[in-house]
Write a protein that holds these residues in place. Sequence first.
Motif, PDB file in Angstrom:
ATOM      1  N   LEU A   4      -7.808   1.497  30.933  1.00 49.25           N
ATOM      2  CA  LEU A   4      -8.324   1.547  29.350  1.00 49.25           C
ATOM      3  C   LEU A   4      -6.933   2.189  28.583  1.00 49.25           C
ATOM      4  O   LEU A   4      -6.239   1.578  27.743  1.00 49.25           O
ATOM      5  CB  LEU A   4      -9.455   2.317  29.088  1.00 49.25           C
ATOM      6  CG  LEU A   4     -10.863   1.311  29.097  1.00 49.25           C
ATOM      7  CD1 LEU A   4     -11.991   2.358  29.515  1.00 49.25           C
ATOM      8  CD2 LEU A   4     -10.090   0.249  28.379  1.00 49.25           C
ATOM      9  N   ALA A   7      -4.169  -0.490  28.222  1.00 51.40           N
ATOM     10  CA  ALA A   7      -3.829  -0.958  27.200  1.00 51.40           C
ATOM     11  C   ALA A   7      -3.774  -0.903  25.812  1.00 51.40           C
ATOM     12  O   ALA A   7      -3.568  -0.510  25.059  1.00 51.40           O
ATOM     13  CB  ALA A   7      -6.249  -1.739  27.676  1.00 51.40           C
ATOM     14  N   ILE A  48      -6.637  -6.031  27.027  1.00 54.52           N
ATOM     15  CA  ILE A  48      -7.838  -5.809  27.508  1.00 54.52           C
ATOM     16  C   ILE A  48      -8.101  -6.326  28.850  1.00 54.52           C
ATOM     17  O   ILE A  48      -8.191  -5.235  29.623  1.00 54.52           O
ATOM     18  CB  ILE A  48      -8.888  -5.376  26.765  1.00 54.52           C
ATOM     19  CG1 ILE A  48      -8.271  -4.788  24.984  1.00 54.52           C
ATOM     20  CG2 ILE A  48     -10.117  -5.293  27.464  1.00 54.52           C
ATOM     21  CD1 ILE A  48      -9.536  -4.190  23.901  1.00 54.52           C
ATOM     22  N   SER A  64     -17.379  -8.864  24.807  1.00 59.33           N
ATOM     23  CA  SER A  64     -16.260  -8.842  23.970  1.00 59.33           C
ATOM     24  C   SER A  64     -16.714  -9.626  22.601  1.00 59.33           C
ATOM     25  O   SER A  64     -17.652 -10.027  23.190  1.00 59.33           O
ATOM     26  CB  SER A  64     -15.233  -9.615  24.261  1.00 59.33           C
ATOM     27  OG  SER A  64     -14.326  -9.569  22.923  1.00 59.33           O
ATOM     28  N   PRO A  97     -12.282  -5.714  20.691  1.00 60.23           N
ATOM     29  CA  PRO A  97     -10.879  -5.127  20.946  1.00 60.23           C
ATOM     30  C   PRO A  97      -9.720  -4.538  19.452  1.00 60.23           C
ATOM     31  O   PRO A  97      -9.621  -3.741  19.679  1.00 60.23           O
ATOM     32  CB  PRO A  97     -10.405  -7.101  20.618  1.00 60.23           C
ATOM     33  CG  PRO A  97     -11.808  -7.734  20.808  1.00 60.23           C
ATOM     34  CD  PRO A  97     -12.615  -6.480  20.696  1.00 60.23           C
ATOM     35  N   THR A 112     -10.407   0.392  18.489  1.00 55.73           N
ATOM     36  CA  THR A 112     -10.825  -0.438  19.531  1.00 55.73           C
ATOM     37  C   THR A 112     -12.234   0.925  20.372  1.00 55.73           C
ATOM     38  O   THR A 112     -11.666   1.353  20.598  1.00 55.73           O
ATOM     39  CB  THR A 112     -10.242  -0.949  20.957  1.00 55.73           C
ATOM     40  OG1 THR A 112      -8.868  -1.290  20.524  1.00 55.73           O
ATOM     41  CG2 THR A 112     -10.619  -1.102  21.881  1.00 55.73           C
ATOM     42  N   TYR A 114     -15.357   0.589  22.964  1.00 55.92           N
ATOM     43  CA  TYR A 114     -15.193   0.721  24.433  1.00 55.92           C
ATOM     44  C   TYR A 114     -16.821   1.384  24.423  1.00 55.92           C
ATOM     45  O   TYR A 114     -17.275   1.883  24.938  1.00 55.92           O
ATOM     46  CB  TYR A 114     -14.877   0.501  25.310  1.00 55.92           C
ATOM     47  CG  TYR A 114     -14.145   2.103  25.583  1.00 55.92           C
ATOM     48  CD1 TYR A 114     -14.450   2.067  26.658  1.00 55.92           C
ATOM     49  CD2 TYR A 114     -13.106   2.113  24.939  1.00 55.92           C
ATOM     50  CE1 TYR A 114     -14.614   3.913  27.108  1.00 55.92           C
ATOM     51  CE2 TYR A 114     -12.668   3.525  25.474  1.00 55.92           C
ATOM     52  CZ  TYR A 114     -13.526   4.169  26.217  1.00 55.92           C
ATOM     53  OH  TYR A 114     -13.092   5.136  26.631  1.00 55.92           O
TER      54      TYR A 114
END
Length: 172
Positions: A4, A7, A48, A64, A97, A112, A114
Motif C-alpha cells: 500500500l 501504491a 493500487i 473498489s 482509490p 485514498t 482502504y
Amino acid sequence: NIMLEKAFKEIADYLRCAKYGNMDDLTTFINSSGDSVKDIDIICQDIIIKHIKLSAINIVGYISEETKTFVPINRKYLKTKTYGNNGDIEYIIAFDPLDGSSNMASNINTGTIYALYEYDSINCTIKNIIKAGYCLYGPATLLVETHYDNTVLKQLGANGEFMFCKNLNIKE
C-alpha cells in the motif's frame, strides 16, 4: 503494508504532476455511489491494483468504489491458516482509490481510503478486519492507519519513504 505504501507513493507522484484545469470534462461514468468517475480515479485505481497484484500478501480480490462488484484475483502465496481451498490465509481489500477527485480542479486535498479483511472463500464470508486507513495527498502526503489496536500517523519524506510521526491511539 509495503504494498500500500508503494501504491500511495506512486499516486502522490502522479497527482503532483497531474494537469489541473476543468476536471469535470474528464468524467467517464457515474459509480454506484452516485459520484462522477474521472479518468484520474481510474488511473489511481489501476496503480493500487498493480501493487496489489505484485504483493506477497494473498489478496484474492478487491472491492473498489469504481467497480460495481467484487473483483477476484487468483493467487496463492501464504500457507498458514485453514481458510481457502489450499489452507491459505486469504484477504480482500476494499478501497476508494481517490476520494475527493473533484477537488483536484481546485487544488484541494484528496485521499485514498482502504480496509484489508481476512476472507473465507469457501464460505464466501469476510472474517476480521486486519488493517484500515487513509492516505491524504496534499502539500504533505500523510498516511494514517490502524493495525489491530494500534493507530499511527506517517508522512512521506523527501527520501520517498513513509516515516513514523506519531502514535494516535486514543486512551481509554
